[in-house]
Motif scaffolding. Sequence first.
Motif, PDB file in Angstrom:
ATOM      1  N   GLU A  79       7.658  67.906  29.446  1.00  0.00           N
ATOM      2  CA  GLU A  79       8.816  68.139  28.549  1.00  0.00           C
ATOM      3  C   GLU A  79       8.385  68.014  27.094  1.00  0.00           C
ATOM      4  O   GLU A  79       8.748  68.830  26.248  1.00  0.00           O
ATOM      5  CB  GLU A  79       9.903  67.085  28.788  1.00  0.00           C
ATOM      6  N   GLN A  80       7.608  66.990  26.814  1.00  0.00           N
ATOM      7  CA  GLN A  80       7.139  66.775  25.435  1.00  0.00           C
ATOM      8  C   GLN A  80       6.246  67.933  24.997  1.00  0.00           C
ATOM      9  O   GLN A  80       6.325  68.407  23.865  1.00  0.00           O
ATOM     10  CB  GLN A  80       6.354  65.468  25.329  1.00  0.00           C
ATOM     11  N   ALA A  81       5.396  68.385  25.926  1.00  0.00           N
ATOM     12  CA  ALA A  81       4.422  69.428  25.586  1.00  0.00           C
ATOM     13  C   ALA A  81       5.108  70.730  25.201  1.00  0.00           C
ATOM     14  O   ALA A  81       4.687  71.414  24.250  1.00  0.00           O
ATOM     15  CB  ALA A  81       3.472  69.646  26.767  1.00  0.00           C
ATOM     16  N   GLY A 105      16.790  56.699  25.158  1.00  0.00           N
ATOM     17  CA  GLY A 105      15.813  55.727  24.662  1.00  0.00           C
ATOM     18  C   GLY A 105      14.599  55.647  25.571  1.00  0.00           C
ATOM     19  O   GLY A 105      14.734  55.596  26.793  1.00  0.00           O
ATOM     20  N   GLY A 106      13.427  55.703  24.989  1.00  0.00           N
ATOM     21  CA  GLY A 106      12.197  55.519  25.758  1.00  0.00           C
ATOM     22  C   GLY A 106      11.620  56.780  26.349  1.00  0.00           C
ATOM     23  O   GLY A 106      10.602  56.729  27.067  1.00  0.00           O
ATOM     24  N   THR A 107      12.199  57.950  26.047  1.00  0.00           N
ATOM     25  CA  THR A 107      11.670  59.184  26.648  1.00  0.00           C
ATOM     26  C   THR A 107      10.530  59.779  25.818  1.00  0.00           C
ATOM     27  O   THR A 107      10.033  60.855  26.127  1.00  0.00           O
ATOM     28  CB  THR A 107      12.787  60.245  26.815  1.00  0.00           C
ATOM     29  N   GLY A 108      10.132  59.088  24.769  1.00  0.00           N
ATOM     30  CA  GLY A 108       8.930  59.509  24.039  1.00  0.00           C
ATOM     31  C   GLY A 108       9.180  60.426  22.866  1.00  0.00           C
ATOM     32  O   GLY A 108       8.319  61.231  22.500  1.00  0.00           O
ATOM     33  N   LYS A 109      10.327  60.301  22.221  1.00  0.00           N
ATOM     34  CA  LYS A 109      10.596  61.128  21.032  1.00  0.00           C
ATOM     35  C   LYS A 109       9.614  60.742  19.929  1.00  0.00           C
ATOM     36  O   LYS A 109       8.976  61.596  19.325  1.00  0.00           O
ATOM     37  CB  LYS A 109      12.054  60.912  20.546  1.00  0.00           C
ATOM     38  N   THR A 110       9.510  59.411  19.684  1.00  0.00           N
ATOM     39  CA  THR A 110       8.618  58.948  18.615  1.00  0.00           C
ATOM     40  C   THR A 110       7.182  59.341  18.929  1.00  0.00           C
ATOM     41  O   THR A 110       6.424  59.739  18.033  1.00  0.00           O
ATOM     42  CB  THR A 110       8.729  57.416  18.473  1.00  0.00           C
ATOM     43  N   PHE A 111       6.800  59.245  20.182  1.00  0.00           N
ATOM     44  CA  PHE A 111       5.444  59.618  20.608  1.00  0.00           C
ATOM     45  C   PHE A 111       5.179  61.081  20.257  1.00  0.00           C
ATOM     46  O   PHE A 111       4.113  61.446  19.744  1.00  0.00           O
ATOM     47  CB  PHE A 111       5.349  59.390  22.127  1.00  0.00           C
ATOM     48  N   LEU A 112       6.190  61.931  20.481  1.00  0.00           N
ATOM     49  CA  LEU A 112       6.068  63.363  20.181  1.00  0.00           C
ATOM     50  C   LEU A 112       5.946  63.589  18.665  1.00  0.00           C
ATOM     51  O   LEU A 112       5.101  64.365  18.213  1.00  0.00           O
ATOM     52  CB  LEU A 112       7.304  64.095  20.742  1.00  0.00           C
ATOM     53  N   MET A 259       9.623  57.106  29.525  1.00  0.00           N
ATOM     54  CA  MET A 259       8.206  56.716  29.501  1.00  0.00           C
ATOM     55  C   MET A 259       8.063  55.208  29.276  1.00  0.00           C
ATOM     56  O   MET A 259       7.056  54.618  29.630  1.00  0.00           O
ATOM     57  CB  MET A 259       7.458  57.457  28.385  1.00  0.00           C
ATOM     58  N   ARG A 260       9.097  54.614  28.675  1.00  0.00           N
ATOM     59  CA  ARG A 260       9.038  53.184  28.388  1.00  0.00           C
ATOM     60  C   ARG A 260       9.148  52.388  29.681  1.00  0.00           C
ATOM     61  O   ARG A 260       8.399  51.449  29.911  1.00  0.00           O
ATOM     62  CB  ARG A 260      10.177  52.810  27.436  1.00  0.00           C
ATOM     63  N   ALA A 261      10.110  52.767  30.528  1.00  0.00           N
ATOM     64  CA  ALA A 261      10.329  52.018  31.773  1.00  0.00           C
ATOM     65  C   ALA A 261       9.744  52.787  32.956  1.00  0.00           C
ATOM     66  O   ALA A 261      10.292  52.766  34.049  1.00  0.00           O
ATOM     67  CB  ALA A 261      11.815  51.761  31.959  1.00  0.00           C
ATOM     68  N   SER A 502      17.749  49.716  26.930  1.00  0.00           N
ATOM     69  CA  SER A 502      16.630  50.662  26.873  1.00  0.00           C
ATOM     70  C   SER A 502      15.482  50.186  25.976  1.00  0.00           C
ATOM     71  O   SER A 502      14.520  50.905  25.768  1.00  0.00           O
ATOM     72  CB  SER A 502      17.116  52.055  26.443  1.00  0.00           C
ATOM     73  N   ARG A 503      15.567  48.942  25.454  1.00  0.00           N
ATOM     74  CA  ARG A 503      14.418  48.398  24.720  1.00  0.00           C
ATOM     75  C   ARG A 503      13.353  47.862  25.668  1.00  0.00           C
ATOM     76  O   ARG A 503      12.206  47.691  25.289  1.00  0.00           O
ATOM     77  CB  ARG A 503      14.834  47.205  23.825  1.00  0.00           C
ATOM     78  N   ALA A 504      13.760  47.545  26.910  1.00  0.00           N
ATOM     79  CA  ALA A 504      12.844  46.856  27.828  1.00  0.00           C
ATOM     80  C   ALA A 504      12.038  47.836  28.663  1.00  0.00           C
ATOM     81  O   ALA A 504      12.421  48.997  28.831  1.00  0.00           O
ATOM     82  CB  ALA A 504      13.646  45.944  28.741  1.00  0.00           C
TER      83      ALA A 504
END
Length: 903
Positions: A79-81, A105-112, A259-261, A502-504
Amino acid sequence: MTEDYISIQKFTRDRARQVLLQALNAELQSMGKNLYDFQLSHLLTSDSTTRVIPKEVQDEMNLSISEDDLRSPALLNPEQAIAYDEILDAVLNRKAKSFFIDGPGGTGKTFLYRALLAQVRSQHLIALATASSGVAASILPNGRTAHSRFQIPINADGKLCCSISKQSGLAALIKQAILIIWDEASMAKKETIEALDWLLRDLTEDDILFGGKVVVLGGDFRQVLPVIPKGTKIDCMNASLVRSYLWQSLIKFKLKENMRAKTDPAFSRYILQVGNGLEEENEVGEIKLPSSLILEPNTQLPPLEQLIQFVFPSFDLHRLDPLSLTTSAILTPKNQAVDEINEVMIGKFPGKEHTYLSFDETSDPTQQGLYIDFLNSVTPQGMPSHCLNLKKNSPILLLRNINPSQGLCNGTRLICKEFRSHLIVAQIAVGERKGATVFIPRIPLQPNDPQHYPVQFTRRQFPIRACFAMTINKAQGQTLATVGIYLPQPVFAHGQLYVTLSRATTAAKIRVQMAPNIKALKDITLASKNFTVQAIVVEKNIPRMSSSGTSLYQRIMLQDKEENRMQATVFGYDIKVFETSLKLYHTYSITNPTVRLTPEMFRFLENKNQLGINARTPVEEIEIDGLTMRTMKYNFTPITSLQQIKEANPRLDVLFVILNVGPRKFINNSYVVDVRITDQSLQPSVLSLWDHFSEYEAPAMANLPGSFPVVIGLRLKTSKYYGCTLATRNSSSFIFDVVLPEAITLQSWTIANTAKLRELATTEPEYLLMPKGPENPEDDAIKIANLPISVDKGQIALPVLHKLAELKECSITLKANMNSYAGINQLRFTVHSISIDNSTETTDRSEPLLALPPNTPNKRSKKGHNDSTASASTPTTETTEETNPTESSLPTQETPASPNQNK
Ligand SMILES: Nc1ncnc2c1ncn2[C@@H]1O[C@H](COP(=O)(O)OP(=O)(O)OP(=O)(O)O)[C@@H](O)[C@H]1O
């Protein structure tokens, strides 16, 4: 400086001069000016003019890119790609496209975003990283808040305009940017993003969406939406980007994989259910949290302490790596709880405590002395507290954007390293500049909500607070290793609860401490079990000995949000425990206090029960909307109105100024202290403090600071004997703390009227109740209508007087005596003779004409003493409490309930 260039760099004088002018121009451009503005541009050669690169652009070009970020494109999930490829294609091929990355939260937006920023910057192109909040910005490489980067005005309504001069270095930077990223755009008001659209159209002089630049907005509408004070969820939705003209033009990508959890798929699915509003709700819209996430009830530990132990089991683990402390946090909705938790945590944290006190300054210097204590006691939202307690290596949170380019934004987390008198040396704990050493100065700060304070003021303090705990909003965008969620009150499931969950990374690393079973004070019965009261302390008496002299007790009055009141008692050593943790006008959550019947003679409230609070009772200070000292309402009786009180059994609240406190006297087996008082009328009066009030409150009044201290007396009675004086009754209470606005006003009045008060305090007062003389000097009859008359109960019973009123031919002759009491002269009337049907009889103390009441006041008052220690079921009449203390009659004073009765 040119000399340096010549001697060190070996430049020619002309070259040195040009280099200096270029450097100067770059600095000026970063402030929105240039050499032209100062008529110095003619000094630049044409070659220099073209080669000047603004500082902002130079800084952005010189960014170092982390190896991890350069490698991240290879790690993107499918999805990110997809999003990455299309955005990069638009950037590199200058396609006018704008995007929205929607992901829980945690699906990797910042990572992208990081992958995109690294890729674009590595090609020496400018990519700007911004976010709606300082914390989210600090996670992005060279991230800034969108407000500071695009100079968008804060707190403005309606259409917003960015205030960037076209000649500035910032304008040059934005013009050259090929990619703009705005994280947490879901939290921003739509007008702010629209302002960016207008700014880019203006700077590029191209009237297409975002001036044709590639703009990537991202966020999660399940998390916190734009904040609309007192707004509904619909209002927040309407203020968000989805209601903007921009929304339809954005190309949307959805990221779904958490991706976080990732290692806990069941937890990941559960969070998404909450975020999407798919969890089953009850009739009031509440969802049930799985019991595995909730801390087991523990009767030994207060709820908060239990949560602290889960999140920070030991500080030893963090000794070697203090930065790791910031990977765990307690999240809670309100600042009040945040401050309270941080205070507890600083106490527990190892090391020597360092305290910085703020300097609070009122805008009007004449009010400084009056309000200073009050100002020191408040912590307005978003401001540091007056007393900042810190320890080396403790985590702190920055409360202002000090220097965004250095990573010092509102929300940046740091670790304290060194405490100097005018600055704090700290280390950035998260984000791009993690590990960098920075200096935090003291700065002047003003409240965002000045209307909530009686005076305008500025606080000079370090703009930080400890951050073992933080508000849920401040945690948005962060990944935390261990999360404690403290919910003293319910929160929106799809917003705040979802953000915290969603922080954990796994369910095992998160625990929730839930809202307690809150009971209204009026509903508390002897059968009540497992409940919490949330109430403000409206009275707190001076601790005193029980009449048996065996135990110490302290009475407290609580008031809840619905303005129900209930008494509470603390005994013995426990009084010390609550000396500072149960303060007047502060609001508390009190869990599982004991409930006892209040002994009858102590009862004056509808609720016949009282609460017992002991050292094991969990008591936590909380903040509840609408439950503050400011909501307290008293109906104060002015001293000049005391004569008019007709009520037989008044309970008067009086706000007064103490003129002087007399000696303790022993009169007819009771102690009394007469306190001379007055108010703004400057009419003097006397307050008689009987029995234990003479022992405890009288010395306290004598020792109050200031020449003429202001005190609130509650549930006082008028002394019938003297008409215009006051006396204590069993239920009376005093408040010495003058934080109430009316009391502050009276206190400031005393300052302006010190001379008059001094005169009143030192001179013998005039007759207060001297009736006017007879109109005809021949006539001895004095018109006494409208005068307060006290009839000596020892000589004639009041019910008999009422009977007399029914007789046709009746006249009463009164004897008038002048009495002096505590320096106040008054007329006292006693019945001399009564004439019924022309036969006159003279009353006599030894042989009264009319029947005496069954008990003399002396006897009744003695009975009152005995009853107080008798069982609560023994009836004690209200008259016991009401008996007037006079020289000839004993006061009936309350004796404390024996501790055994209360426990
Ligand atoms: N493709 C990936 N490979 C490895 N780790 C990833 C990947 N995508 C995300 N992560 C990791 O997952 C965690 C969450 O990612 P990130 O913070 O980017 O999510 P987010 O969508 O921005 O979350 P939030 O909405 O809470 O801010 C981070 O620790 C991140 O490093």
